[in-house]
Design an enzyme around this catalytic site. Structure first.
Site, PDB file in Angstrom:
ATOM      1  CB  CYS A  14     -22.859  10.337  -4.060  1.00  0.00           C
ATOM      2  SG  CYS A  14     -23.882   9.095  -3.193  1.00  0.00           S
ATOM      3  NE  ARG A  43     -24.587   0.306  -2.045  1.00  0.00           N
ATOM      4  CZ  ARG A  43     -25.721   1.230  -1.689  1.00  0.00           C
ATOM      5  NH1 ARG A  43     -26.535   0.983  -0.778  1.00  0.00           N
ATOM      6  NH2 ARG A  43     -25.697   2.339  -2.192  1.00  0.00           N
ATOM      7  CD  GLN A  61     -28.649   3.766  -5.242  1.00  0.00           C
ATOM      8  OE1 GLN A  61     -27.705   4.356  -6.001  1.00  0.00           O
ATOM      9  NE2 GLN A  61     -28.677   3.637  -4.125  1.00  0.00           N
ATOM     10  CG  ASP A  63     -28.740   8.028  -6.717  1.00  0.00           C
ATOM     11  OD1 ASP A  63     -27.841   7.594  -6.587  1.00  0.00           O
ATOM     12  OD2 ASP A  63     -29.491   8.857  -5.864  1.00  0.00           O
ATOM     13  CG  HIS A  65     -26.602  12.776  -5.944  1.00  0.00           C
ATOM     14  ND1 HIS A  65     -26.565  11.913  -6.888  1.00  0.00           N
ATOM     15  CD2 HIS A  65     -26.712  12.377  -4.564  1.00  0.00           C
ATOM     16  CE1 HIS A  65     -26.506  10.788  -6.182  1.00  0.00           C
ATOM     17  NE2 HIS A  65     -26.199  10.748  -4.897  1.00  0.00           N
ATOM     18  CE  LYS A 149     -31.929   7.456   7.929  1.00  0.00           C
ATOM     19  NZ  LYS A 149     -31.925   6.157   7.414  1.00  0.00           N
ATOM     20  CG  HIS A 197     -27.650  11.555  -1.079  1.00  0.00           C
ATOM     21  ND1 HIS A 197     -26.345  11.138  -1.862  1.00  0.00           N
ATOM     22  CD2 HIS A 197     -27.052  12.160  -0.260  1.00  0.00           C
ATOM     23  CE1 HIS A 197     -25.286  11.381  -1.624  1.00  0.00           C
ATOM     24  NE2 HIS A 197     -25.435  12.160  -0.282  1.00  0.00           N
TER      25      HIS A 197
END
Lengths: 343, 304
Positions: A14, A43, A61, A63, A65, A149, A197
């Site tokens: 992000c 992580r 991911q 991913d 945004h 979410k 996201h």
């Protein structure tokens, strides 16, 4: 590191996407602005909890945004959900549910104006119901402090639930206190965009782990690493078999060929054990007639046909991403566990 | 005088503190009739599963519904009783057994414990055999309530230091605590238990895992004995078949078998190494997402 700069392995994408957003000023006409990337993040999970592909320390991911105006939130959420449903249905994931993570109306821990939350939650619920998503009862208190979410949850082969895709609103990162994102509105004034996201698969590692169990390793043609295996009946048909393989490869298929000195029956069994979705068998009569026999791993012999017809049939099945053999869901029965007691 | 409302809507008054066993004995016949003509094994009191030894609470009106063997709502109660029976069997067969927690799970139960020597998978058949003997004896579970101080004395007398610690810390708010006794086995337990352990139709001890006391890696290491329990052999068999199928589908097993991915302690735990076939699978998924979904609707970026 030598100079005073610190480097770290990113746990999320992000901030990076946010800095790309901020690299140029934006007007409302630029929105919705969607940045997507397969971002690898790290992580640190407890070692006792690591396992296979579902609990890892590094993962990628799918991913994206989205920076948009508050008025665009509903259409963007719908687009993200649509996206996720397309992926799930192309993989025959019929057995999933959604979780609507909304705020606890009695708490004040949430960032962002309450009216925006109310609008966004109403929009998410509207979209979920309109699209008939299973399990779309809002769960108050399940939202993170920065936005509501919607999660997509599926069961794995052991009946465990895994969250795969997610669509997460964020009022925090664009705020003045964090990254201070802006756009110029039609009124020529500065406005703050909403950030969304979205990750339809979630983590590629976890998704593939779940996918392997979902199909028990027997992937549909479009996904299988080796899609078609050409099997000559005997040595005599080797040259023809290689031609057949060449035609299939030219049509964009991933092929293998079994030239071992084995009987046809043994080669077919090997291909079945290795979960190859389709076999193309060819012998001397095929060479003379320009034909092959197709053999499906599950359905068996599909009959002889011209090489053109076989190639076209497989090319089409691949292009359509057809799932012809839906996997059997596992019935791992669970009764409700007793309510948590302290002794 | 508490009033009880039954599932068919009828109501009846009972003297205060009447045991639920008596309430269900005088309840109207359940519709539809239970699978096997049998006596109730537990009950729902205002929707919560309780044992038949519980007295009616001091409320004006409550709803009561008897639970029979075969009722999925009675499964957690039956499984909790199975956990006790397992602990009782272990204590008969092993020395120095100290018990921790023994809750129900989605398909059975577990009990955390430690003994003078570690329990292994080879011991499970003997424990199961002892459990079968206990179930066949069909002794009732007897509930005893005592004040906290006495509860501590009891567990110390039973050589159960973990239970004693829990009473003094986690259960500090309780002024009275309950125990359940079945034969020689006494255990600190909130309940409920089934009226007749004979209703435990079919069970299996499935595996032993490690666990820490209170989940803290700095605390004592315990063994977690898992079991699954059902009202009928058919249900147990179906469940074990499903577990076997699940094991067969485990992505770690298949991933290795099909040359899709591997891991290496040298590279590091929790880091997936994609092998060529796995990389093709992943690449195909990525292409799908990229071509069909990302490219038509979004812009790409790459960040470090």
């Amino acid at each position: 590191m030598s100079d005073d700069e610190q480097y770290l392995l990113k746990p999320m994408n992000c901030p990076h996407h946010t800095m790309i957003y901020k690299a140029r000023p934006h007007s409302y006409k630029d929105l919705p602005l969607r940045l997507a990337e397969f971002g690898t993040v790290y992580r640190y999970e407890q070692s006792g909890e690591l396992g296979g592909m579902t609990r890892v320390r590094g993962f990628t991911q799918d991913d994206a945004h989205i920076f948009c105006t508050p008025e665009q939130v509903e259409q963007e959420v719908e687009g993200c959900i649509d996206f996720t449903l397309k992926v799930l249905s192309s993989l025959a994931f019929d057995d999933f549910r959604v979780r609507l993570g909304f705020r606890d109306p009695t708490s004040d821990k949430y960032v962002g104006p309450p009216e925006r939350w109310a609008e966004a939650e109403a929009a998410i619920e509207r979209v979920a119901r309109r699209m008939n998503l299973p399990g779309c009862e809002p769960e108050p208190g399940e939202a993170a402090f920065y936005g509501p979410k919607i999660d997509f949850v599926i069961h794995d082969s052991l009946g465990r639930e895994w969250q795969l895709g997610t669509v997460q609103l964020d009022y925090n990162l664009p705020s003045a206190e964090r990254f201070d994102c802006e756009y110029i509105g039609a009124d020529n004034a500065k406005h703050r965009p909403v950030m969304i996201h979205r990750a339809p698969l979630g983590s590629l590692e976890r998704f593939v782990g779940v996918l392997i169990e979902h199909f028990a390793g027997a992937f549909p043609l479009w996904l299988a690493p080796e899609q078609v295996r050409v099997i000559p009946v005997s040595e005599k048909s080797e040259a023809y078999a290689k031609q057949v393989q060449g035609r299939l490869a030219a049509a964009g298929l991933r092929t293998g060929i079994d030239l071992a000195a084995e009987k046809l029956g043994a080669k077919i069994r090997t291909a079945q054990l290795e979960l190859i979705p389709m076999m193309v068998v060819c012998g001397p009569r095929d060479e003379a007639a320009g034909t092959v026999s197709l053999r499906d791993r599950v359905d068996g012999d599909l009959g002889a046909m011209s090489l053109e017809a076989a190639v076209e049939r497989l090319r089409d099945e691949n292009a359509r991403r057809a799932v012809r053999h839906k996997p059997k869901p596992l019935a791992v029965a669970t009764a409700p566990a007793a309510a948590g007691d302290d002794y | 005088m508490p009033t009880v409302r039954f599932a068919d809507g009828s109501v009846r008054d009972y003297p205060a503190a009447t045991r639920l066993a008596e309430v269900v004995a005088t309840a109207p016949a359940p519709q539809p009739a239970p699978r096997k003509q049998s006596r109730p094994i537990a009950a729902l009191l205002d929707g919560r599963a309780v044992g038949l030894d519980m007295p009616l609470p001091a409320a004006d009106t409550v709803t009561v519904e008897p639970l029979f063997a075969g009722d999925v709502r009675a499964l957690p109660v039956m499984r909790h009783s199975a956990a006790h029976i397992m602990a009782r069997a272990v204590m008969r067969l092993f020395a120095g057994v100290e018990l921790a927690f023994g809750p129900t799970t989605g398909d059975g139960f577990y009990y955390d414990m430690r003994a003078t020597r570690p329990i292994t998978d080879d011991d499970l058949p003997a424990i199961e055999e002892e459990m079968r003997r206990i179930i066949a004896a069909d002794e009732a579970f007897e509930r005893v309530e005592v004040p906290r101080a006495q509860a501590v004395e009891i567990v110390r007398g039973l050589n159960q230091p973990l239970k004693a610690e829990h009473i003094e810390t986690g259960l500090a708010a309780h002024s009275t605590l309950s125990f359940y006794r079945q034969g020689e086995f006494v255990d600190l337990c909130r309940g409920p238990h089934v009226a007749s352990p004979g209703c435990i139709g079919a069970f299996k001890l499935t595996n032993i895992a490690g666990a820490y006391w209170k989940g803290d890696a700095n605390n004592a290491q315990l063994q977690r004995l898992y079991g699954t329990a059902w009202f009928t052999q058919e249900e147990l068999d179906a469940h074990l078949a499903a577990l076997e199928e699940a094991r067969r589908r485990d992505h770690r097993v298949l991933g290795k078998q099909l040359d899709l991915f591997t891991t290496s302690p040298l590279v590091g735990s929790g880091l997936v190494l994609w092998m060529p076939k796995g990389a093709i699978l992943r690449g195909t998924l990525e292409s799908f997402v990229r071509e069909e979904l990302i490219t038509p609707t979004a812009s790409s970026s790459r960040s470090p």
